[in-house]
Design an enzyme around this catalytic site. Structure first.
Site, PDB file in Angstrom:
ATOM      1  CB  SER A 173      -0.983   0.053   1.401  1.00 50.58           C
ATOM      2  OG  SER A 173      -0.073   0.120   2.351  1.00 50.58           O
ATOM      3  CE1 TYR A 185       5.566   8.756  10.495  1.00 50.52           C
ATOM      4  CE2 TYR A 185       6.387  10.735  10.373  1.00 50.52           C
ATOM      5  CZ  TYR A 185       5.933   9.975   9.776  1.00 50.52           C
ATOM      6  OH  TYR A 185       5.985   9.612   8.162  1.00 50.52           O
ATOM      7  CE  LYS A 222       9.120   7.881   8.637  1.00 44.94           C
ATOM      8  NZ  LYS A 222       9.554   6.901   7.494  1.00 44.94           N
ATOM      9  CB  THR A 276      -2.309   9.473   0.190  1.00 47.12           C
ATOM     10  OG1 THR A 276      -1.974   9.818   1.541  1.00 47.12           O
ATOM     11  CG2 THR A 276      -1.314  10.076  -0.659  1.00 47.12           C
TER      12      THR A 276
END
Length: 348
Positions: free
Chosen positions: A38, A197, A201, A232
């Site tokens: 995905s 997160y 990253k 998206t």
């Protein structure tokens, strides 16, 4: 005294992302993509499969992964595309992915690896008080860090094992040794409310900046993509409220930027941020969207001047690596000379 070691880290020059690129080099390459069922991974796989590459997808979503690979096989008439279930936080699961991918590859090797698997913020929220009526907090769940950083480290470790098994590439038509990392704009900025997160990253960025200084010695080119917020379905409706008026990037721009890295074997050690499409003048100032003075662009190079000025330790370390590699070459040359001198003459 500052040191410039750009040349000895084998980095390629800064990119012109408006220049066309040729995808023919992807033909017959085998590319392993984690999280390929995905999102960006699916976009990469579809694009590269249609360029003639064999894609091998590792993903935890078996249903979606199998269906997607069947679709790719029909679309490209290539039965070699594979889906292998993989939990990137499980070391053995990734080991099995890479070993099986090499076995199933048409040429029994892996040419490129994309460390793409990732999740949004999951697990413990570091900036939110928890259970203050208790004597101690519950054990934290570092789900996002486990997937987005530890999982990436597993992928990179395995890539550094499998990619050097390829013959050293001498041209576009020969095997490649490419590792593509997927960071985020959160690699560069504080990401309020998403601390895990951001930690993960930032870690991927640190991995890239350090690894590209030495990966050349194994003939591996390492590149990095850092997408901004993308338009998206993954963006939650609530998130779109926060992003209203800011502008979001396009999924297809990320796929094209990744394809440039994958197809152009001369690109080494470059990082691109992918954001909303804009127009800039020669001085980097924003132009109106309807301006005819410039092309619309969405990718911007960052850290293009790394290693132009470094401290003494890094300079010495990389120079020592170069000296070791050169010595290996001289030793091999000397060995060949000795063999030529002392080996018996052959008769015709």
């Amino acid at each position: 005294m500052s040191k410039n070691i750009v040349g000895i880290t084998r980095q390629s020059p800064p990119l012109d992302t408006t220049a066309p690129f040729d995808t023919s080099s992807l033909q017959e390459k085998t590319i392993v993509i984690t999280g390929g069922a995905s999102g960006f991974g699916k976009g990469f796989a579809k694009r590269w499969a249609n360029c003639g590459a064999t894609v091998i997808i590792g993903d935890i979503d078996t249903t979606q992964g199998k269906a997607f690979v069947e679709e790719l096989r029909k679309e490209t008439a290539n039965p070699s595309h594979q889906f292998i279930r993989c939990n990137v936080t499980d070391w053995q699961s990734q080991v099995d992915l890479f070993r099986t991918a090499a076995e199933l590859s048409p040429h029994r090797r892996i040419d490129q690896v994309v460390a793409n698997a990732g999740v949004q913020e999951l697990g413990t929220k570091l900036d939110q008080p928890q259970n203050l009526d208790k004597d101690e907090p519950p054990k934290p769940q570092w789900t996002t860090v486990d997937v987005n950083l530890i999982g990436v480290l597993y992928t990179v470790h395995l890539a550094m094992f499998w990619l050097p098994k390829n013959p050293a590439p001498a041209s576009d038509a020969q095997p490649d040794r490419h590792l593509l990392l997927i960071g985020s704009v959160a690699s560069l900025i504080p990401f309020a409310g998403h601390i895990q997160y951001s930690i993960a990253k930032h870690g991927v960025l640190g991995l890239f900046r350090s690894l590209r200084a030495t990966s050349w010695k194994d003939g591996i080119r390492v590149n990095l993509l850092m997408p901004y917020f993308m338009d998206t379905p993954m963006i939650h409706p609530g998130g779109k409220v926060f992003l209203a008026g800011i502008g979001m990037g396009k999924h297809e721009d990320v796929v094209e930027a990744a394809s440039r890295f994958a197809a152009d074997v001369s690109i080494r050690g470059r990082a691109l941020v992918l954001g909303p499409r804009v127009k800039l003048d020669d001085d980097g100032h924003l132009l109106p969207p309807d301006s005819q003075e410039a092309e619309e662009i969405s990718s911007f190079e960052v850290f293009g001047h790394d290693f132009e000025e470094v401290e003494a330790f890094t300079s010495r370390y990389v120079k020592i690596l170069n000296a070791v590699e050169a010595a290996r070459g001289y030793i091999g040359w000397a060995g060949d000379i000795v063999k030529a001198i002392f080996s018996p003459f052959t008769r015709g």
